[in-house]
Design a protein around this motif. Structure first.
Motif, short mmCIF file in Angstrom:
data_model
loop_
_atom_site.label_atom_id
_atom_site.label_comp_id
_atom_site.label_asym_id
_atom_site.label_seq_id
_atom_site.Cartn_x
_atom_site.Cartn_y
_atom_site.Cartn_z
N GLN A 1 37.63 36.15 31.26
CA GLN A 1 36.40 36.32 31.18
C GLN A 1 35.59 35.62 32.08
OE1 GLN A 1 35.05 35.99 27.13
NE2 GLN A 1 37.13 36.69 26.44
N LYS A 2 34.31 35.45 32.03
CA LYS A 2 33.48 35.02 32.98
C LYS A 2 33.42 33.54 32.88
CE LYS A 2 29.17 35.56 30.55
NZ LYS A 2 28.62 34.34 30.45
N VAL A 3 32.79 32.82 33.75
CA VAL A 3 32.62 31.38 33.65
C VAL A 3 31.40 31.07 32.68
CG1 VAL A 3 32.46 29.22 34.93
CG2 VAL A 3 33.86 31.03 35.75
N GLN B 1 36.15 28.85 30.72
CA GLN B 1 36.44 30.09 31.07
C GLN B 1 37.71 30.46 30.27
OE1 GLN B 1 37.88 31.09 34.96
NE2 GLN B 1 36.82 32.99 34.81
#
Lengths: 114, 110
Positions: free
Chosen positions: A41-43, A37
């Motif tokens: 931001q997103k995983v 990550q």
């Protein structure tokens, strides 16, 4: 309650150096994962591991990355030659007897590449 | 295939309700919901399996519409502790990896 543990909590390294991130999954789990990550931001999925081999990997998981389960408890992620853009939080996760079971995440290792 | 979450962000007052949606362009085997607080790891909330029932605990519940390839997370009577980023993760078949959406940032204010 069993939990996934990760060491170190924070790793600072110079660009080009090798790093090994360590994880101890929950003891009776069979599936192991690494995620990344980037801050804010997103995983992102990196790799899944089952029965001592990689079962899936994403395009992020290139030749610079490798995973290993050197003994019955540890699960490691190695980055051979770190780049600035490898700076991120790396999470290990494990799940039980099926790939689609709920995954339990470790606390993460924050990798900073200078 | 990354699921699409909406909204991207939502601000609630304590006690208000919220719905977070997650949709996929491919057939879904399962949907997983996680909450992540700033600086912490994602924490598993619930999993919805194809053919399964709506799940929930306390004031957080979720539904899974297989035909529409969508899931919704319902938060009722929100509390300050509900603040965080909610991620849905989707699995397309029994052994494919979990793919997370970009997350929905939920802020609950007093």
């Amino acid at each position: 309650e069993p939990e996934v543990t990760q060491t170190p909590s924070h790793q600072v390294t110079q660009m080009g150096q090798e790093v090994i991130l360590r994880c101890v999954p929950i003891s009776n789990h069979l599936y192991f994962y690494w995620y990344r990550q980037i801050l804010g931001q997103k995983v992102e999925f990196l790799v899944s591991f089952y029965n001592n081999e990689i079962s899936e990997k994403s395009e992020i998981f290139d030749d610079q990355f490798s995973v290993e389960r050197p003994d019955g408890s540890n699960f490691t992620l190695k980055i051979r030659s770190t780049k600035l853009e490898d700076s991120a939080m790396y999470f290990c996760a494990s799940s039980g007897t099926r790939a689609a079971d709920e995954q339990f995440f470790g606390p993460g290792t924050r990798l900073t590449v200078l | 295939q990354q699921p699409v979450q909406s909204p991207q962000a939502v601000i609630l007052r304590e006690g208000e309700d919220a719905v977070i949606n997650c949709s996929s362009s491919k057939a879904l085997y399962s949907v997983h919901w996680y909450r992540q607080k700033h600086g912490e790891a994602p924490v598993f909330l619930m999993i919805l399996l194809k053919g399964g029932e709506q799940k929930g605990h306390d004031k957080i519940s979720a539904s899974f519409n297989e035909k529409k390839q969508q899931s919704s997370l319902y938060l009722t009577a929100s509390q300050l502790s509900y603040s965080g980023t909610y991620f849905c993760g989707t699995v397309n078949s029994g052994n494919t990896p979990l793919v997370f959406g970009k997350g929905t940032r939920l802020s609950v204010i007093a």
